[in-house]
Each structure stands twice: as structure tokens, then as C-alpha cells.
Design a protein around this motif. Structure first.
Motif, PDB file in Angstrom:
ATOM      1  N   THR A  73      21.769  62.095  18.799  1.00  0.00           N
ATOM      2  CA  THR A  73      20.530  61.914  19.357  1.00  0.00           C
ATOM      3  C   THR A  73      19.927  60.419  19.665  1.00  0.00           C
ATOM      4  O   THR A  73      20.594  59.591  18.930  1.00  0.00           O
ATOM      5  CB  THR A  73      19.274  62.420  18.551  1.00  0.00           C
ATOM      6  OG1 THR A  73      19.528  61.706  17.197  1.00  0.00           O
ATOM      7  CG2 THR A  73      19.612  63.977  18.193  1.00  0.00           C
ATOM      8  N   ASP A  74      19.067  60.310  20.712  1.00  0.00           N
ATOM      9  CA  ASP A  74      18.747  58.595  20.682  1.00  0.00           C
ATOM     10  C   ASP A  74      18.001  58.364  19.576  1.00  0.00           C
ATOM     11  O   ASP A  74      17.514  59.094  18.895  1.00  0.00           O
ATOM     12  CB  ASP A  74      18.128  58.721  22.076  1.00  0.00           C
ATOM     13  CG  ASP A  74      16.829  59.418  22.170  1.00  0.00           C
ATOM     14  OD1 ASP A  74      15.828  58.674  22.228  1.00  0.00           O
ATOM     15  OD2 ASP A  74      16.871  60.622  22.238  1.00  0.00           O
ATOM     16  N   GLN A  77      14.324  59.493  19.410  1.00  0.00           N
ATOM     17  CA  GLN A  77      14.074  60.682  19.069  1.00  0.00           C
ATOM     18  C   GLN A  77      14.189  60.826  17.549  1.00  0.00           C
ATOM     19  O   GLN A  77      13.546  61.457  16.808  1.00  0.00           O
ATOM     20  CB  GLN A  77      15.065  61.820  19.786  1.00  0.00           C
ATOM     21  CG  GLN A  77      14.654  63.323  19.219  1.00  0.00           C
ATOM     22  CD  GLN A  77      13.356  63.693  19.606  1.00  0.00           C
ATOM     23  OE1 GLN A  77      12.634  63.424  20.691  1.00  0.00           O
ATOM     24  NE2 GLN A  77      12.627  64.204  18.626  1.00  0.00           N
ATOM     25  N   ALA A  80      11.264  59.658  15.618  1.00  0.00           N
ATOM     26  CA  ALA A  80      10.262  60.519  15.609  1.00  0.00           C
ATOM     27  C   ALA A  80      10.400  61.489  14.679  1.00  0.00           C
ATOM     28  O   ALA A  80       9.547  62.169  13.937  1.00  0.00           O
ATOM     29  CB  ALA A  80      10.043  61.009  17.163  1.00  0.00           C
ATOM     30  N   ASP A  81      11.694  62.171  14.389  1.00  0.00           N
ATOM     31  CA  ASP A  81      12.032  63.296  13.734  1.00  0.00           C
ATOM     32  C   ASP A  81      11.882  62.837  12.219  1.00  0.00           C
ATOM     33  O   ASP A  81      11.392  63.442  11.414  1.00  0.00           O
ATOM     34  CB  ASP A  81      13.677  63.667  14.016  1.00  0.00           C
ATOM     35  CG  ASP A  81      13.635  64.499  15.513  1.00  0.00           C
ATOM     36  OD1 ASP A  81      12.566  65.052  15.857  1.00  0.00           O
ATOM     37  OD2 ASP A  81      14.685  64.496  15.887  1.00  0.00           O
ATOM     38  N   CYS A 122      17.300  68.790  13.818  1.00  0.00           N
ATOM     39  CA  CYS A 122      17.047  68.018  14.328  1.00  0.00           C
ATOM     40  C   CYS A 122      17.967  67.048  14.745  1.00  0.00           C
ATOM     41  O   CYS A 122      17.834  65.974  15.597  1.00  0.00           O
ATOM     42  CB  CYS A 122      16.016  66.935  13.610  1.00  0.00           C
ATOM     43  SG  CYS A 122      14.569  67.678  13.458  1.00  0.00           S
TER      44      CYS A 122
END
Length: 190
Positions: A73-74, A77, A80-81, A122
């Protein structure tokens, strides 16, 4: 003599079990894990005994530190997770993602499984210290971890279960399906 007196339970010399022999007939004894129990049984006379399975995650008293890494994932992101899952601000989420802080300190085994599952949803990868000896893919604390019973539809105790503890159906021997001692061959599975 009182007419309803129970017969005394037989006692066995269990020292023969140390040699892998049945205390009743002397046949070979095999053992298997069954959740929180460990069952020893004789193949010759069907004698069996159950005891506590000490090799189960529930008995692990170690405390673990859990580190989180972005995996596929970037970074935005992942930040945020992490902030959402652990209720931390952006600076602390960045420290967790960069490996400066663990996401959790001193987590018990059951908590490790929960964190792993939340992170996996996630797309985050977890690293656990000290090394975690248990399989993270099979959570023994999840009440939904078994497939549905083919006879009543309730969840089984494990993926390998051949007996349902809800309806009592046993299909270890497919040619002799029983329900708490009664043959249920005439009743088709769901």
C-alpha cells in the motif's frame, strides 16, 4: 445396597502410557490435539483419555511487541490506516510506520491475533518480537474458525473436525454416521 448407586470408575496404571502402550490391553496408543485438549487413544480397544493440551496458544504467557510495516500500500494510505486502527495522531503513526515505535507493546497472544487480523484487512504487514511460534493464519480464539456442520449448519470446532458438538453428529467413519450413538445414515446431510 442402594439401587441407584453408581459403579466406581475403573482406575488404570498410567505408567504404561510413557511407553506408548494402552493400560487396558497393551496396544499402541496414539495422541492428537483437539483444541484445548490432548487425547490419547488405543486403536485396539478404543480406550481413550483426554488431558490439557499444553501446546496451545492459550497457555502462552509471553508478551509480544508488534511492529507494523506497509506492504503493498502507498505510504499515505498506510499512515491513515495506522492512525485509524490505533487511534494515534499523524506523527505517532509515522513513527510506527518507520519502525521507530511498535504499534503495540506487551500484547498477549489473543491480542496479537486481533492486531494481525486488523492489519491484514488494511494490507499492513506485522512483525512480532519475540518470535511468534503460532500460526497467525489460524486464530484459535475466533469462534467462527471452523466450517459449517454439514448436518446442522453451525460452525465446527476446527477445519479438520469430523464431529459437531452442537447436533452431536459424528462422520469420522463415512459408512457409519452417528448422532450421539444412534445411526443416522437414513438422514442426508444439508
Amino acid at each position: 445396597m442402594w439401587p441407584f448407586r453408581k459403579k466406581p470408575k475403573p482406575t488404570y496404571d498410567l505408567t504404561s502410557l510413557e511407553k506408548g502402550k494402552c493400560p487396558v490391553c497393551g496396544g499402541d496408543v496414539s495422541g492428537r490435539e483437539a483444541g484445548l485438549s490432548y487425547v490419547l487413544s488405543c486403536q485396539s480397544c478404543n480406550w481413550s483419555i483426554a488431558s490439557t493440551n499444553r501446546h496451545h496458544p492459550a497457555w502462552d504467557k509471553n508478551l509480544y511487541d508488534i511492529w507494523v510495516e506497509a506492504h503493498g500500500t502507498d505510504e499515505a494510505q498506510a499512515l491513515a490506516d495506522i492512525a485509524h486502527l490505533w487511534h494515534v495522531d499523524a506523527n505517532e503513526a509515522r513513527s510506527i510506520l518507520q519502525g521507530q515505535l511498535p504499534a503495540e507493546r506487551g500484547a498477549a497472544v489473543e491480542r496479537v491475533y486481533k492486531v494481525y487480523e486488523r492489519a491484514a484487512v488494511c494490507g499492513l504487514k506485522v512483525r512480532i518480537k519475540p518470535d511468534f511460534e503460532w500460526n497467525l493464519e489460524e486464530n484459535p480464539f475466533d469462534p467462527r474458525h471452523g466450517p459449517p456442520c454439514p448436518y446442522c449448519g453451525r460452525n465446527l470446532a476446527s477445519a479438520k473436525a469430523k464431529q459437531c458438538f452442537v447436533c452431536g453428529t459424528n462422520w469420522r467413519d463415512p459408512s457409519n454416521v452417528t448422532r450421539r450413538g444412534k445411526n443416522v445414515a437414513e438422514r442426508p446431510p444439508r
